[in-house]
Write a protein that holds these residues in place. Structure first.
Motif, PDB file in Angstrom:
ATOM      1  N   ALA A 182     -22.924  23.738  21.761  1.00  0.00           N
ATOM      2  CA  ALA A 182     -21.766  24.416  22.377  1.00  0.00           C
ATOM      3  C   ALA A 182     -21.847  24.289  23.891  1.00  0.00           C
ATOM      4  CB  ALA A 182     -21.744  25.885  21.952  1.00  0.00           C
ATOM      5  N   GLU A 183     -23.022  24.497  24.439  1.00  0.00           N
ATOM      6  CA  GLU A 183     -23.181  24.394  25.902  1.00  0.00           C
ATOM      7  C   GLU A 183     -22.841  22.978  26.376  1.00  0.00           C
ATOM      8  OE1 GLU A 183     -27.273  24.403  27.526  1.00  0.00           O
ATOM      9  OE2 GLU A 183     -26.510  25.622  29.162  1.00  0.00           O
ATOM     10  N   GLN A 184     -23.378  21.994  25.686  1.00  0.00           N
ATOM     11  CA  GLN A 184     -23.152  20.608  26.124  1.00  0.00           C
ATOM     12  C   GLN A 184     -21.691  20.193  26.006  1.00  0.00           C
ATOM     13  OE1 GLN A 184     -26.157  18.667  23.718  1.00  0.00           O
ATOM     14  NE2 GLN A 184     -27.684  18.791  25.371  1.00  0.00           N
ATOM     15  N   ALA A 185     -20.947  20.866  25.117  1.00  0.00           N
ATOM     16  CA  ALA A 185     -19.528  20.524  24.934  1.00  0.00           C
ATOM     17  C   ALA A 185     -18.616  21.357  25.839  1.00  0.00           C
ATOM     18  CB  ALA A 185     -19.143  20.719  23.474  1.00  0.00           C
ATOM     19  N   GLY A 186     -19.200  22.207  26.664  1.00  0.00           N
ATOM     20  CA  GLY A 186     -18.373  22.897  27.660  1.00  0.00           C
ATOM     21  C   GLY A 186     -18.166  24.384  27.464  1.00  0.00           C
ATOM     22  N   ALA A 187     -18.880  24.999  26.528  1.00  0.00           N
ATOM     23  CA  ALA A 187     -18.734  26.457  26.358  1.00  0.00           C
ATOM     24  C   ALA A 187     -19.280  27.166  27.596  1.00  0.00           C
ATOM     25  CB  ALA A 187     -19.495  26.920  25.122  1.00  0.00           C
ATOM     26  N   ASP A 188     -18.641  28.303  27.925  1.00  0.00           N
ATOM     27  CA  ASP A 188     -19.113  29.096  29.065  1.00  0.00           C
ATOM     28  C   ASP A 188     -20.219  30.059  28.658  1.00  0.00           C
ATOM     29  OD1 ASP A 188     -17.242  28.164  31.047  1.00  0.00           O
ATOM     30  OD2 ASP A 188     -15.700  29.228  29.912  1.00  0.00           O
ATOM     31  N   ALA A 189     -20.243  30.411  27.375  1.00  0.00           N
ATOM     32  CA  ALA A 189     -21.225  31.384  26.888  1.00  0.00           C
ATOM     33  C   ALA A 189     -21.278  31.290  25.370  1.00  0.00           C
ATOM     34  CB  ALA A 189     -20.803  32.807  27.291  1.00  0.00           C
ATOM     35  N   VAL A 190     -22.325  31.848  24.796  1.00  0.00           N
ATOM     36  CA  VAL A 190     -22.373  31.981  23.334  1.00  0.00           C
ATOM     37  C   VAL A 190     -22.610  33.445  22.986  1.00  0.00           C
ATOM     38  CG1 VAL A 190     -23.138  29.641  22.721  1.00  0.00           C
ATOM     39  CG2 VAL A 190     -24.855  31.375  23.307  1.00  0.00           C
ATOM     40  N   SER A 191     -22.052  33.860  21.842  1.00  0.00           N
ATOM     41  CA  SER A 191     -22.318  35.209  21.320  1.00  0.00           C
ATOM     42  C   SER A 191     -23.239  35.055  20.122  1.00  0.00           C
ATOM     43  CB  SER A 191     -21.060  35.886  20.792  1.00  0.00           C
ATOM     44  OG  SER A 191     -20.037  35.874  21.702  1.00  0.00           O
ATOM     45  N   ALA A 192     -24.228  35.940  20.045  1.00  0.00           N
ATOM     46  CA  ALA A 192     -25.145  35.902  18.899  1.00  0.00           C
ATOM     47  C   ALA A 192     -25.609  37.327  18.632  1.00  0.00           C
ATOM     48  CB  ALA A 192     -26.333  34.998  19.209  1.00  0.00           C
ATOM     49  N   ILE A 193     -25.435  37.812  17.423  1.00  0.00           N
ATOM     50  CA  ILE A 193     -25.151  37.060  16.215  1.00  0.00           C
ATOM     51  C   ILE A 193     -23.928  37.638  15.483  1.00  0.00           C
ATOM     52  CG2 ILE A 193     -27.493  36.276  15.733  1.00  0.00           C
ATOM     53  CD1 ILE A 193     -27.826  38.788  13.923  1.00  0.00           C
ATOM     54  N   ASN A 194     -23.345  36.819  14.623  1.00  0.00           N
ATOM     55  CA  ASN A 194     -22.412  37.349  13.633  1.00  0.00           C
ATOM     56  C   ASN A 194     -23.273  37.926  12.486  1.00  0.00           C
ATOM     57  OD1 ASN A 194     -20.144  37.906  12.006  1.00  0.00           O
ATOM     58  ND2 ASN A 194     -19.069  36.098  12.759  1.00  0.00           N
ATOM     59  N   THR A 195     -22.648  38.330  11.415  1.00  0.00           N
ATOM     60  CA  THR A 195     -23.393  39.028  10.356  1.00  0.00           C
ATOM     61  C   THR A 195     -24.347  38.108   9.576  1.00  0.00           C
ATOM     62  OG1 THR A 195     -21.528  38.668   8.891  1.00  0.00           O
ATOM     63  CG2 THR A 195     -21.620  40.789  10.015  1.00  0.00           C
ATOM     64  N   VAL A 196     -25.302  38.756   8.960  1.00  0.00           N
ATOM     65  CA  VAL A 196     -26.317  38.061   8.149  1.00  0.00           C
ATOM     66  C   VAL A 196     -25.871  38.164   6.684  1.00  0.00           C
ATOM     67  CG1 VAL A 196     -28.758  38.163   7.466  1.00  0.00           C
ATOM     68  CG2 VAL A 196     -28.089  38.810   9.799  1.00  0.00           C
ATOM     69  N   PHE A 197     -25.948  37.083   5.929  1.00  0.00           N
ATOM     70  CA  PHE A 197     -25.579  37.170   4.506  1.00  0.00           C
ATOM     71  C   PHE A 197     -26.264  38.370   3.857  1.00  0.00           C
ATOM     72  CE2 PHE A 197     -24.964  32.354   4.372  1.00  0.00           C
ATOM     73  CZ  PHE A 197     -23.586  32.452   4.301  1.00  0.00           C
ATOM     74  N   GLY A 198     -25.507  39.137   3.085  1.00  0.00           N
ATOM     75  CA  GLY A 198     -26.105  40.305   2.434  1.00  0.00           C
ATOM     76  C   GLY A 198     -25.438  40.596   1.100  1.00  0.00           C
ATOM     77  N   MET A 199     -26.176  41.254   0.212  1.00  0.00           N
ATOM     78  CA  MET A 199     -25.653  41.587  -1.121  1.00  0.00           C
ATOM     79  C   MET A 199     -26.250  42.916  -1.561  1.00  0.00           C
ATOM     80  SD  MET A 199     -25.922  39.153  -4.450  1.00  0.00           S
ATOM     81  CE  MET A 199     -24.914  39.349  -5.892  1.00  0.00           C
ATOM     82  N   SER A 200     -25.440  43.733  -2.200  1.00  0.00           N
ATOM     83  CA  SER A 200     -25.924  45.011  -2.701  1.00  0.00           C
ATOM     84  C   SER A 200     -25.261  45.241  -4.058  1.00  0.00           C
ATOM     85  CB  SER A 200     -25.536  46.101  -1.694  1.00  0.00           C
ATOM     86  OG  SER A 200     -26.017  47.335  -2.112  1.00  0.00           O
ATOM     87  N   ILE A 201     -26.071  45.638  -5.049  1.00  0.00           N
ATOM     88  CA  ILE A 201     -25.586  45.697  -6.440  1.00  0.00           C
ATOM     89  C   ILE A 201     -25.658  47.123  -6.987  1.00  0.00           C
ATOM     90  CG2 ILE A 201     -25.981  44.811  -8.787  1.00  0.00           C
ATOM     91  CD1 ILE A 201     -27.313  42.333  -7.449  1.00  0.00           C
ATOM     92  N   ASP A 202     -24.574  47.554  -7.613  1.00  0.00           N
ATOM     93  CA  ASP A 202     -24.534  48.848  -8.298  1.00  0.00           C
ATOM     94  C   ASP A 202     -25.329  48.690  -9.602  1.00  0.00           C
ATOM     95  OD1 ASP A 202     -23.902  50.980  -9.943  1.00  0.00           O
ATOM     96  OD2 ASP A 202     -21.816  51.091  -9.265  1.00  0.00           O
TER      97      ASP A 202
END
Ligand code: SIN
Length: 307
Positions: A182-202
């Motif tokens: 992203a930086e090399q392609a011209g992004a000004d910044a990066v955000s980290a992180i989006n959500t982590v895969f998760g699962m919860s079962i009844d």
């Protein structure tokens, strides 16, 4: 002692480093009665797509230990309605607004950005969501591939001079390599992180709590994951990093900043109390004063790693 909380990212100045995260603060207008958004560093909108989206079928949120799993599926009003109904009211938010864009192809992202550029939307930039774990079409396609991340970033860079932030996924083997692309392609910044895969079962019904079975985990449970990602990215790129994941207090924000973040976003905590982010600003100022730090930027990347 007076402390300077202002931060600059690629020439854009923010009054403080406490932002609110996409998907947790609506379009920035819905929270007016719950908090004073004008005191925040910035508001990141919900993801906006080319067409309106209903999102995934319910149930699409479940609480988990120290966190929450969501599978919203990018429900939003679509860019046309966003331009007609939200953009004219953006001044009411009273602080910098960054529009989050999601898509399923480079064309989709370009379409939304070009529309916003054409109407001269008074926003200070864009956060590009390449990391939603909850949609089947193009699922995580951009987030997992440095080459695709680079191509998308480059295409968007040609369309805007505004702040261009790429929001990264932790669900990859090498988040720092994606950040570098992203930086090399011209992004000004990066955000980290989006959500982590998760699962919860009844365990009674034996069905997962969210309709799509797997969703995205956020909240304090993911904070150490976010901090480690920010730390790893900061070792690889020179552009500013926006730290996200489980931030509920100024101390959490400082952890991210020490790991390498220039600013942070408060997300899941807004569901519990939409005033959380605002209240962290005073707390942060106090931390700086107590530690004799005049400028917040002195803290960024200030972690002292063990030998
Ligand atoms: C969603 O809409 O499913 C969440 C957005 C995201 O995780 O990017």
């Amino acid at each position: 002692m007076s402390c300077n909380l202002t931060v600059e990212i690629a020439g854009v100045s923010f009054k403080n480093p406490i932002f609110v995260a996409s998907g947790t603060f609506g379009y920035g207008l819905e929270t007016q009665e719950l908090t004073d958004s004008s005191s925040l560093g910035a508001v990141i909108t919900k993801s906006i797509t080319r067409h309106p989206r209903e999102g995934n079928p319910p149930p699409r949120i479940v609480e988990t230990p120290s966190g929450m799993i969501n599978s919203i599926g990018l429900a939003n009003m679509g860019v046309e309605r966003y331009i007609d109904t939200v953009i004219p009211r953006i001044d009411e938010i009273g602080t910098a607004v960054i529009t989050n864009i999601a898509g399923f192809s480079i064309d989709d992202y370009l379409y939304v950005m070009e529309k916003l550029e054409a109407c001269k939307a008074p926003i200070c930039g864009y956060e590009i969501n390449i990391s939603c774990p909850n949609v089947e079409a193009g699922r995580m396609e951009f987030a997992v591939d440095p080459e695709l991340t680079g191509r998308l970033t480059e295409s968007l860079r040609e369309v805007t001079k505004k702040l261009l932030i790429i929001k990264l996924s932790p669900n990859v083997t090498g988040i720092a390599s994606i950040a570098l692309a992203a930086e090399q392609a011209g992004a000004d910044a990066v955000s980290a992180i989006n959500t982590v895969f998760g699962m919860s079962i009844d365990t009674q019904s034996r069905s997962p709590y969210v309709q799509t079975n797997v969703g995205g985990l956020s909240g304090p449970a993911v904070r150490p994951v976010g901090i480690a990602c920010v730390y790893k990215i900061s070792r690889k790129v020179n552009i500013p990093i926006i730290g996200i994941g489980g931030i509920t207090s100024a101390n959490d924000a400082v952890e991210y900043i020490l790991a390498g973040a220039s600013v942070v976003q408060v997300g899941t905590a807004n569901y519990k109390n939409a005033d959380t982010a605002r209240s962290m600003i005073d707390e942060l100022e106090l931390y700086l004063a107590e530690n004799g730090i005049e400028n917040l930027s002195e803290l960024t990347g200030g972690v002292i790693p063990n030998e």
